[in-house]
Enzyme design. Structure first.
Site, PDB file in Angstrom:
ATOM      1  N   PHE A 181       0.822  -1.223   0.000  1.00 29.48           N
ATOM      2  CA  PHE A 181       0.000   0.000   0.000  1.00 29.48           C
ATOM      3  C   PHE A 181       0.850   1.265   0.000  1.00 29.48           C
ATOM      4  O   PHE A 181       0.381   2.330   0.388  1.00 29.48           O
ATOM      5  CB  PHE A 181      -0.968   0.018   1.204  1.00 29.48           C
ATOM      6  CG  PHE A 181      -1.861  -1.186   1.262  1.00 29.48           C
ATOM      7  CD1 PHE A 181      -2.754  -1.448   0.234  1.00 29.48           C
ATOM      8  CD2 PHE A 181      -1.801  -2.060   2.331  1.00 29.48           C
ATOM      9  CE1 PHE A 181      -3.572  -2.561   0.270  1.00 29.48           C
ATOM     10  CE2 PHE A 181      -2.620  -3.186   2.373  1.00 29.48           C
ATOM     11  CZ  PHE A 181      -3.505  -3.428   1.347  1.00 29.48           C
ATOM     12  N   GLU A 211      -4.590   2.261  -7.664  1.00 31.04           N
ATOM     13  CA  GLU A 211      -4.941   3.280  -6.678  1.00 31.04           C
ATOM     14  C   GLU A 211      -6.270   3.976  -6.916  1.00 31.04           C
ATOM     15  O   GLU A 211      -6.915   4.445  -5.967  1.00 31.04           O
ATOM     16  CB  GLU A 211      -3.800   4.300  -6.625  1.00 31.04           C
ATOM     17  CG  GLU A 211      -2.577   3.680  -5.978  1.00 31.04           C
ATOM     18  CD  GLU A 211      -1.275   4.398  -6.254  1.00 31.04           C
ATOM     19  OE1 GLU A 211      -0.833   4.399  -7.418  1.00 31.04           O
ATOM     20  OE2 GLU A 211      -0.700   4.947  -5.315  1.00 31.04           O
TER      21      GLU A 211
HETATM   22 MO1  MOS Z   1       1.388   3.289  -4.183  1.00 30.37          MO
HETATM   23  S1  MOS Z   1       1.178   4.604  -2.602  1.00 30.37           S
HETATM   24  O1  MOS Z   1       2.181   4.278  -5.250  1.00 30.37           O
HETATM   25  O2  MOS Z   1       2.238   2.027  -3.476  1.00 30.37           O
END
Ligand code: MOS
Length: 752
Positions: free
Chosen positions: A250, A718
């Site tokens: 993440f 994302e």
């Molecule tokens: Mo993502 S925050 O670019 O792993």
């Protein structure tokens, strides 16, 4: 093989493709970082500071050192030289906390490493770490939640280089807002959030002379290698980083943290491999978090719903050491058509560990604020929030003055409203009921950048009929193994089960960091070019092999399709499978390399490249027992061609679940007395889990974006988290009449 070829029906691209690495994961054969064992392995446990501001006066390691099985207690005096690292070209050398561990005796945040216990077993190392005693000169830490911008210059240094605090500006926003007939001026707050991947950070370091090898839970092996090479004064080729499987990140594992040089330095001093696996509690200290933000949004509009002005002034918290930039205004300048706009930011230093990218950094908290403000303005104007957005749909990116490479947001709204049944919505608060509970319906739009990092790959065609594709990127659980296999299979025609994927090792051709949703679009051109070059090499072999059917043919006479070389004039039915050609030539393989440049960070782009989408959320509200649930979500995403629709839907569903957590659950609280993260366990830091997940219907539009790569694939890691919190909080308002402008929504906010 033209740049615009259509995808053949035999290709796995654009279809539901079960993950090629699925079987090794579910049978336990997949090796995560702490699954690798080495002879003589030692275990390290860090000692974290128990103050958040002050300095170490004395470190008492005597009793820890005497414990049986303890190899060393490292600290400032005996860890050895560790250099700082610096930013390099192409988003390499990135690190969010540049200070090498133990560099001085100053404590800037709770949990900052002050010592490292290394022992024969994990248990001994833990006991020794607990036995280290520190005496501090402590000062009151600043973990104040209300943010006032520090007195920073107009241009500030950030992790990725200088940024002007006047981020974007057009028209005369002050005059336009002052004279706007309808105004909104609200401040939205998002809390610190802590990444909690299932796999905590893990590193195992070992030296062979001047060669350093690291097994690491990393989202970017190449960057990590480049940073560690700098820290230990080694050429890049002397450092090897291996990451075969990652239990997600993440963003917490995007850039190296100080545990990694600590393990490497300890291994150097002891001449043995050293493993350091963070306990869950330490995930809250020194490996990043999404910084708290406080965002003032001012909107001016006409009574008919046309935007006149948009002002987005945000402040975020940062650590005493680092300059992580939380880019909340990323989507603001382009998302709507508005003639007068200003985006500014400020920063507020706190005694908290380094901030970091967390899934959808910047735009996720940013769009929570701006999309919430749009929903509030729509309510004030008595205009349907979807219609309000349609009225203000831009024709171009008005921030950059550039056309969008591909933007189909209106079609997202159309599909989303239809699938959700939005036309049934009655706008009055509390007006919708089902089975005796009150329903709330809300929506929001979303956007996320689309671009490429540089990438290189190799493809090998082998004499047993298999293909190997190799790239030093990594699969953080998102499906990169499968994407690489799909691309190699797509171009060579070799079925997926005959494609071997090698990734997660810096000894392979340099691939992209798994960040910014950029890995997938980045690998596409590199792998396809590598496959093309392997095929070209095969054709040269075919023409040059004595006795081959293709001997002395002109290059233009030959074609390659579905694993078979043939004379164009004769057609593929009379072709020869590639492995037969290799065998006849007594060759084990034909290899091709491919690479593609970055588009991310291009100072002179021709297009504005982003993905778009929208969420429709339903909550149920039972005021009698104060129960709030997200009961249904419909999400539509316009992200170009989706390489793997099965993993792709799963990716968006996961992001929506995380968004439910963002809206209703997740926040890290810091103790004002000692600066410690209070809720530093999975019992106390609540993330949304399957039990919180309602039916989530995900739809993809299918418009390939050929500006990004020839398949037209943008990234989807994302975008699913952007906007969802604003959709949920608007649904909460619709059900309860309460506007919550500070996340997460707590039950006590909703009790009258
Ligand atoms: Mo993502 S925050 O670019 O792993």
């Amino acid at each position: 093989m033209s740049a615009t070829e259509d995808i053949p029906t035999t290709s796995s691209i654009g279809r539901d493709t079960p993950r090629v690495e699925g079987p090794v994961k579910v049978t336990g054969k997949a090796q995560y970082t702490s699954d690798f064992h080495f002879p003589g392995l030692l275990y390290a446990v860090p000692v974290g500071a128990t103050i958040a501001n002050g300095r170490i006066l004395e470190l008492d390691t005597a009793s820890a050192e005497k414990m049986p099985g303890v190899r060393a207690i490292f600290h400032r005096a005996n860890i050895g030289k560790i250099f700082r690292s610096t930013l390099q070209a192409n988003f390499q050398g990135v690190c969010e906390e540049r200070r090498p561990p133990f560099e001085d005796d100053i404590i800037r945040y709770y949990g900052q490493y002050i010592a490292l216990a290394v022992a024969d077993t994990f248990e001994t190392a833990k006991a020794a770490a607990d036995a280290v005693r520190a005496t501090y000169a402590a000062e009151k830490p600043n973990v104040e939640t209300h943010l006032e911008a520090d007195d920073d210059p107009d241009e500030v240094d950030t992790t990725f280089g200088p940024r002007h605090r006047l981020d974007s500006q057009r028209g005369d926003v002050d005059a336009a807002f002052a004279s706007a007939p309808v105004k909104l001026d609200q401040t939205y707050v998002t809390p610190s959030e802590t990444h909690n991947p299932l796999e905590t950070h893990a590193t195992t370091a070992m030296w062979d002379g001047a060669m350093l090898t690291l097994y690491e839970s990393s989202q970017g092996v190449v960057n990590l290698r480049n940073v560690l090479a700098q820290m230990f004064d080694l050429p890049n080729e002397n450092v090897r980083v291996i990451t075969k499987f990652v239990g997600s990140g993440f963003g917490s594992k995007l850039w190296p943290w100080t545990l990694c040089p600590l393990a490497a330095a300890a291994a150097r001093q002891l001449g043995r491999p050293v493993r350091l696996v963070l306990p869950r509690k330490m995930m809250f200290h020194a490996v990043g978090h999404r910084p708290r933000t406080q965002q003032r949004v001012r909107i001016g509009a006409t009574p008919e719903g046309k935007l006149i002005s948009l002002q987005h002034d945000y402040i975020y918290q940062r650590s005493m050491l680092d300059a992580h930039h939380e880019d909340c205004g990323e989507a603001t300048p382009f998302h709507y058509s508005v003639p007068n706009l200003r985006v500014t930011f400020g920063r507020a230093k706190r005694n908290i560990g380094g901030g970091a990218d967390m899934r959808g950094p910047g735009a996720v908290p940013g769009l929570y604020a701006t999309e919430s403000a749009m929903n509030e303005m729509a309510y004030q104007l008595k205009i349907d929030p979807v219609k309000f957005r349609i009225i203000n749909e831009p024709k171009i990116d008005e921030g950059l003055g550039l056309p969008f490479s591909s933007r189909h947001l209106l079609e997202c709204f159309e599909l989303g409203t239809e699938k959700f049944g939005w036309s049934q919505r009655t706008p009055q608060v509390g007006s919708m009921k089902r089975d005796g509970v009150t329903l709330g319906w809300g929506m929001a739009g979303c956007a996320w950048i689309a671009a490429r990092f540089p990438a290189a790959a190799t493809v090998e065609l082998r004499d047993n009929g298999t293909v190997r594709v190799a790239c030093a990127t990594q699969d953080i659980g998102t499906g990169t193994y499968t994407n690489l296999a799909q691309l190699a299979s797509h171009r060579t025609g070799v079925p997926l089960d005959k494609v071997e994927v090698a990734l997660g090792d810096t000894s392979l051709p340099e691939g992209p960091t798994s960040g910014g949703s950029l890995a997938t679009p980045s690998i596409v051109p590199a792998v396809l070019a590598a496959a093309d070059n392997a095929i070209a090499s095969l054709m040269t072999i075919a023409k040059g092999t004595t006795g081959s059917r293709f001997e002395n043919r002109q290059p233009d006479d030959l074609a390659f399709n579905d694993g078979v070389i043939f004379v164009k004039a004769d057609g593929p039915a009379n072709g020869v499978p590639f492995h037969e050609i290799l065998r006849r030539a007594n060759l084990q393989l034909a290899t091709g390399s491919g690479k593609a440049e970055a588009t991310f960070g291009n100072p002179k782009p021709k297009f504005s490249t982003h993905s778009f989408g929208c969420h429709f959320a339903e909550v149920t509200w039972q005021p009698e027992i104060a129960r709030l649930r997200v009961s249904r979500v419909v999400t539509v995403i316009d992200a170009g061609k989706i390489l793997n629709t099965l993993a792709g839907r799963n990716q968006i569903q996961g992001a929506v679940v995380m968004g439910i957590g963002m809206a209703l659950l997740e926040h890290t609280s810091y103790d004002p007395q000692n600066g410690a993260p209070i809720n530093s366990s999975l019992a106390d830091y609540i993330v949304a889990v399957n039990a919180d997940a309602p039916p989530i219907d995900v739809y993809f539009l299918d418009y390939p974006d050929k500006e990004i790569n020839e398949v037209g694939a943008r990234g989807i890691g994302e975008i699913g988290l952007a906007g969802i919190a604003a959709a949920i909080t608007d649904a909460v308002h619709h059900a309860t009449g309460v506007r919550v402008r500070e996340l997460p929504v707590k039950i006590e906010n909703l009790l009258a």
